[in-house]
Design a protein around this motif. Structure first.
Motif, short mmCIF file in Angstrom:
data_model
loop_
_atom_site.label_atom_id
_atom_site.label_comp_id
_atom_site.label_asym_id
_atom_site.label_seq_id
_atom_site.Cartn_x
_atom_site.Cartn_y
_atom_site.Cartn_z
N SER A 106 0.83 -1.16 0.04
CA SER A 106 -0.08 0.10 -0.05
C SER A 106 0.86 1.11 -0.01
N THR A 107 0.24 2.42 -0.56
CA THR A 107 1.17 3.78 -0.39
C THR A 107 0.77 4.42 0.68
N LEU A 108 -0.19 3.75 1.75
CA LEU A 108 -0.64 4.37 2.76
C LEU A 108 0.61 4.81 3.70
N THR A 109 0.60 6.09 4.01
CA THR A 109 1.62 6.57 4.88
C THR A 109 1.32 6.49 6.60
N ASN A 110 2.33 6.18 7.42
CA ASN A 110 1.98 5.96 8.81
C ASN A 110 3.15 6.72 9.53
N GLN A 111 2.74 8.05 9.99
CA GLN A 111 3.67 8.99 10.65
C GLN A 111 3.15 9.17 12.09
N ALA A 166 16.24 8.93 5.85
CA ALA A 166 15.69 7.37 5.60
C ALA A 166 14.44 7.67 4.63
N GLU A 167 14.41 6.62 3.90
CA GLU A 167 13.29 6.52 2.75
C GLU A 167 13.09 5.29 2.04
N THR A 168 11.98 4.97 1.84
CA THR A 168 11.46 3.78 1.06
C THR A 168 10.67 4.34 -0.14
N LEU A 169 11.20 4.77 -1.12
CA LEU A 169 10.49 5.12 -2.17
C LEU A 169 10.14 4.22 -3.01
N SER A 170 10.65 3.05 -2.92
CA SER A 170 10.24 1.82 -3.77
C SER A 170 8.43 1.45 -3.47
N ARG A 171 8.11 1.81 -2.17
CA ARG A 171 6.64 1.70 -1.91
C ARG A 171 5.93 2.77 -2.36
N VAL A 172 6.32 3.93 -3.09
CA VAL A 172 5.19 5.00 -3.36
C VAL A 172 5.47 5.15 -4.87
N CYS A 173 6.16 4.56 -5.70
CA CYS A 173 6.41 4.64 -6.99
C CYS A 173 5.33 3.93 -7.66
N ASP A 174 4.93 4.48 -9.02
CA ASP A 174 3.83 3.93 -9.90
C ASP A 174 4.35 2.77 -10.71
N PRO A 175 4.12 1.58 -10.68
CA PRO A 175 4.78 0.41 -11.57
C PRO A 175 4.46 0.81 -12.98
N HIS A 176 3.57 1.75 -13.48
CA HIS A 176 3.23 2.11 -14.68
C HIS A 176 3.90 3.15 -15.35
N ASP A 177 4.92 4.08 -14.59
CA ASP A 177 5.47 5.05 -14.50
C ASP A 177 7.07 4.81 -15.07
N ILE A 182 13.83 5.22 -11.07
CA ILE A 182 14.92 5.88 -10.70
C ILE A 182 14.93 5.53 -8.96
N TYR A 183 13.70 5.36 -8.49
CA TYR A 183 13.62 5.50 -7.20
C TYR A 183 14.13 4.02 -6.24
N ALA A 184 14.69 4.30 -5.15
CA ALA A 184 15.16 3.32 -4.29
C ALA A 184 15.11 3.50 -2.86
N ASP A 185 15.54 2.74 -2.05
CA ASP A 185 15.49 3.04 -0.36
C ASP A 185 17.08 2.91 0.05
N GLY A 186 16.73 3.46 1.57
CA GLY A 186 18.12 3.51 2.18
C GLY A 186 17.98 4.50 3.36
N ALA A 187 19.03 4.48 4.13
CA ALA A 187 19.12 5.11 5.42
C ALA A 187 20.51 5.69 5.70
N PHE A 237 0.86 8.14 -5.89
CA PHE A 237 2.25 7.72 -6.11
C PHE A 237 3.19 9.02 -6.52
N ILE A 238 4.21 8.89 -6.11
CA ILE A 238 5.26 9.85 -6.36
C ILE A 238 5.32 10.24 -8.01
N LYS A 239 5.14 11.36 -8.26
CA LYS A 239 5.15 11.75 -9.63
C LYS A 239 5.97 13.04 -10.13
N MET A 240 6.71 13.25 -11.14
CA MET A 240 7.47 14.39 -11.35
C MET A 240 7.61 14.71 -12.71
N HIS A 241 7.48 16.21 -12.67
CA HIS A 241 7.94 16.71 -14.36
C HIS A 241 9.34 16.89 -14.45
#
Length: 361
Positions: A106-111, A166-177, A182-187, A237-241
């Motif tokens: 899920s792209t649901l964030t927990n903060q 720290a980030e897990t961008l792989s969880r919020v990227c669109d598989p059809h984009d 580009i996106y990856a995870d790490g801390a 999902f994360i989107k960019m121009h």
């Protein structure tokens, strides 16, 4: 001569996830344009063009049983170990991220609670005076947290501050984009400590800016490019121009880096390394060229801007602290720090925001 109070990095740590995802992983994806039209270009061509532009051949994803706070905790633990300090002596724990904890399905964030509180809990720090909070500032978040930590230390409010990206961008990227490649995870984590000496070192200066009139939504959250994607009803999902970001970056980042160098009373020839956020190899090369041209220089030294994007991808706020930790610990071939070296830390990202600071080892 009177002594000066300054902020020095006394420990660092990083965590690079173990799940290796090569470009070939995307061969079976169905890619769409932002307007919802399916891209008919063969994926082999799409991937090859992507590699030529970004330099990325693979990236690292967090394991399915890990969340962002887990990655941050591991990096924090390693920073504490390298520093040798008592964890209870930390005055602040600052965690920079953009999406909180996100589960793999899920792209649901927990903060709630904030990631910094989760890290403090995982570290089992009992001291109530260790204040923990998060910073949301796009990819430049870790650098912004370092700037804040420096203010705390120089004001006398803090002696030791842990700063984590720290980030897990792989969880919020669109598989059809296509941009999802580009996106990856790490801390990465660092510990800043107050030091006093006659000659100042550590963080010498900083510069920062935010442009929102026309640039605020160059990076944004939105539905999948595939209008028939079954998750569109409850996922963003994360989107960019990409082209607009590229133009903004090469027009503004070099000037801001120059500003931070000038604030430190230094010249370009005084800088040993430029540690910069990495989302696109060609873009970073363009930044370096424009920076040197601002000083009337045409040739960029090959070793001044260490790059890790080829195997890491873009792990957002984690890139720069991971890069620092790797070099500090002798893990990046051909690069090292020596006492007295002047470094530039710089980043750019959603907002749009840019920041940089000069650091004397």
């Amino acid at each position: 001569m009177s002594t000066k109070r300054f902020s020095k990095i006394v420990g660092s740590g990083s965590y690079i996830p173990t799940v290796q995802v090569k470009n070939e992983h995307f061969l079976n994806h169905d890619f769409f344009e932002p307007n919802g039209k399916k891209i008919e270009t063969p994926n082999e061509e799409i991937i090859e063009k992507f590699k030529d532009i970004t330099g990325i051949t693979e990236r690292k994803y967090a394991a399915t049983d890990q969340q962002n706070s887990d990655l941050a905790y591991i990096a924090a633990s390693r920073a504490l170990e390298s520093s040798g300090i008592d964890k209870e002596s930390l005055d602040y724990i600052l965690v920079a991220h953009n999406f909180g904890d996100v589960k793999p399905d899920s792209t649901l964030t927990n903060q709630l609670p904030c990631l910094a509180a989760k890290v403090k809990n995982l570290l089992q720090i009992e001291n109530p005076q260790t204040v923990a909070y998060d910073i949301l500032f796009g990819c430049p978040g870790w650098i912004q947290a370092m700037i804040q930590a420096n203010y705390f230390i120089k004001s006398g409010d803090a002696k030791r501050v842990m700063v984590i990206g720290a980030e897990t961008l792989s969880r919020v990227c669109d598989p059809h984009d296509r941009d999802s490649m580009i996106y990856a995870d790490g801390a990465g984590a660092t510990i800043l400590e107050a030091c006093e000496a006659e000659e100042e070192s550590g963080i010498l200066s900083h510069a920062m800016r935010t442009d929102t009139k026309n640039e605020a939504f160059f990076l944004r959250a939105d539905v999948s490019d595939n209008i028939d994607f079954e998750g569109n009803s409850n996922n963003l999902f994360i989107k960019m121009h990409g082209h607009k970001i590229y133009e903004y970056v090469i027009s503004n980042v070099p000037q801001l880096v120059k500003e931070s160098i000038e604030k430190a009373g230094l010249g370009l020839n005084d800088i040993k390394k430029v540690l910069i956020h990495q989302a696109n190899e060609k873009m970073d090369e363009a930044i370096a060229k424009r920076l040197f041209r601002l000083y009337g220089e045409r040739k960029v030294p090959e070793d001044i801007m260490p790059m890790i994007i080829k195997k890491m991808g873009n792990n957002s706020v984690a890139t720069v602290p991971i890069l620092y930790d790797m070099i500090a610990k002798g893990e990046l071939e051909g690069h090292e720090f020596e006492t007295g070296d002047n470094l530039i830390f710089a980043s750019v990202g959603a907002g749009m925001s840019i920041n940089a600071f000069v650091y004397k080892v």
